[in-house]
Design a protein around this motif. Structure first.
Motif, short mmCIF file in Angstrom:
data_model
loop_
_atom_site.label_atom_id
_atom_site.label_comp_id
_atom_site.label_asym_id
_atom_site.label_seq_id
_atom_site.Cartn_x
_atom_site.Cartn_y
_atom_site.Cartn_z
N CYS A 143 51.11 38.22 37.70
CA CYS A 143 49.71 37.76 37.65
C CYS A 143 49.57 36.64 36.63
CB CYS A 143 48.79 38.93 37.27
SG CYS A 143 48.60 40.19 38.54
N GLU A 147 50.81 34.36 40.26
CA GLU A 147 51.33 34.84 41.54
C GLU A 147 50.86 36.28 41.78
OE1 GLU A 147 55.46 34.43 40.68
OE2 GLU A 147 55.54 32.35 41.32
N GLY A 149 49.77 37.74 44.33
CA GLY A 149 50.26 38.31 45.58
C GLY A 149 51.58 39.04 45.40
N ARG A 152 51.68 42.87 44.19
CA ARG A 152 51.34 44.01 45.05
C ARG A 152 52.53 44.93 45.27
NH1 ARG A 152 48.15 40.31 49.50
NH2 ARG A 152 46.38 39.73 48.16
N ALA A 185 44.89 41.06 38.86
CA ALA A 185 45.21 40.35 40.10
C ALA A 185 43.96 39.97 40.89
CB ALA A 185 46.13 41.21 40.97
N HIS A 187 41.45 42.15 41.96
CA HIS A 187 41.03 43.15 42.94
C HIS A 187 40.26 44.26 42.21
CE1 HIS A 187 43.58 41.19 45.88
NE2 HIS A 187 44.58 41.27 45.04
#
Length: 403
Positions: A143, A147, A149, A152, A185, A187
């Motif tokens: 993060c 990055e 993504g 995850r 991140a 979310h």
């Protein structure tokens, strides 16, 4: 020849290491630091003692928020003889990863974390609490590198391990780390869901520090996840600060206090926010950190609400000077961007443009040609004066810098 009185035997040192550990866990950092330093000096050729004493020194400095000093001790522990024990070397690898990430040295942190992850797998602890922690560190650093993504996968792997963890404290910690990383991140909904699981796991248990960390994370999410609830956030964060007061690290406490300042601003209590920010800055003087710059930006926001434009400008310039001391990273990019917003709020348009450019440069990407400076970078002429438009107090509220 018998050992000198001031040179404890390795057997005695084993007991003294345990005493130092108790001091560390109790938050008696000065006492623990002194004990570990004396043990490391007394036994430089006894790997088991030297390794654990050096590791203890690193953990003391990390708990005190001194990431640079902690990283140096962690590196010393890792460079020691291999028979310092896999446990010490594992803890040192985890600690060094955390500190490098905290210092903005994300690529180095990721390299150390991946090496540590390989070591964890080789010794068969891949599906333990340390396997979860190293995945959380890797996700956090990704993060930081911009990055999210890629974060995850390690978080998903960490959550897969949860059913195999029987210790309630470890389970709480797993969900806390996963929730914090999800928030980093971008979310917040997922973060809140995972935080709920952590809070469920904490029911009926008295792990003061981890519960304080859970409350601090929950309070912070209440300030960022719609619908924003600053009143409840202030209540939760106040309790979190009590929980962390005797058990939390310096950085955990500073972050919690910064979120409390954010809540005060959103509750239209800027006078209290200014007072709290100044007190926090006095306690963190002497070294530039991302957390301290967050405090400066919150102070500038509160000063702007109070129409103290000159004070807010001075605070923004202090934040800019301290930001210059930090290495480029996604975190410093965020801070430069927030500084640009604060500079715009106080009418420092040229300074805001410079800050936004630094935000882009901190990510290591090329700027759009049209946005590149048209004059030399060393031309520091002051921006032309602007006429400030007076607006009602409630309309002058600056946006709270999101962390």
């Amino acid at each position: 020849m018998p050992p000198q009185a001031d040179q404890p035997t390795p057997g005695t040192a084993t007991v003294e290491l345990k005493l130092a550990r108790v001091s560390l866990l109790a938050g008696e950092l000065d006492q623990a630091r002194t004990a570990y330093a004396e043990l490391a000096d007394a036994h430089p050729t006894v790997p088991a003692v030297f390794g654990e004493a050096t590791l203890g020194l690193a953990q003391v400095e990390e708990a005190a928020g001194r990431s640079t000093e902690a990283a140096r001790h962690y590196e010393t522990c890792l460079a020691a003889e291999t028979d310092t024990g896999y446990s010490n070397r594992l803890s040192a690898g985890l600690g060094l990863s955390r500190c490098l990430a905290q210092l903005g040295r994300a690529e180095q942190a990721l390299a150390v974390a991946r090496s540590t992850a390989n070591h964890i797998e080789q010794i068969g602890l891949d599906r333990s609490d340390v396997g979860v922690e190293i995945r959380a560190i890797i996700a956090s650093v990704q993060c930081e590198l911009g990055e999210p993504g890629l974060a995850r996968k390690p978080i998903a792997e960490a959550l897969e391990i949860v059913p195999e963890i029987t210790d309630r404290h470890d389970l709480m910690a797993v969900y806390h780390r996963a929730s914090a990383t999800a928030a980093e991140a971008g979310h917040p909904g997922r973060a809140m869901e995972l935080l709920g699981r952590a809070i469920d796991a904490s029911l009926g248990h008295d792990h003061q520090r981890i519960i304080g960390m859970l409350r601090a994370l929950y309070g912070g999410l209440l300030l960022r996840q719609p619908p924003v609830d600053p009143e409840l956030a202030h209540e939760i964060l106040t309790q979190a600060l009590v929980d962390l007061g005797s058990t939390g690290s310096v950085l955990e406490i500073i972050r919690c206090r910064n979120d409390l300042l954010s809540a005060l601003i959103l509750l239209d209590r800027p006078d209290e926010a200014v007072s709290g920010a100044r007190e926090l800055l006095d306690s963190t003087a002497g070294r530039s950190t991302p957390e301290r710059i967050d405090t400066l930006l919150l102070l500038a926001a509160a000063q702007s609400i109070l129409a103290d434009t000159d004070g807010a400008r001075t605070t923004c310039r202090t934040a800019r000077d301290e930001l210059e001391e930090l290495a480029d990273s996604a975190q410093t990019s965020r801070l430069w961007s927030q500084l640009g917003e604060a500079m715009t709020q106080v009418g420092e348009t040229d300074a805001a443009i410079v800050a936004y450019r630094r935000a882009i440069q901190s990510l290591g990407v090329e700027m759009t040609p049209a946005l590149r400076p048209a004059r030399p970078a060393d031309d520091d002429r002051p921006a032309p004066p602007r006429r400030a438009t007076r607006t009602p107090r409630q309309d002058r509220r600056p946006r709270r810098p999101d962390r």
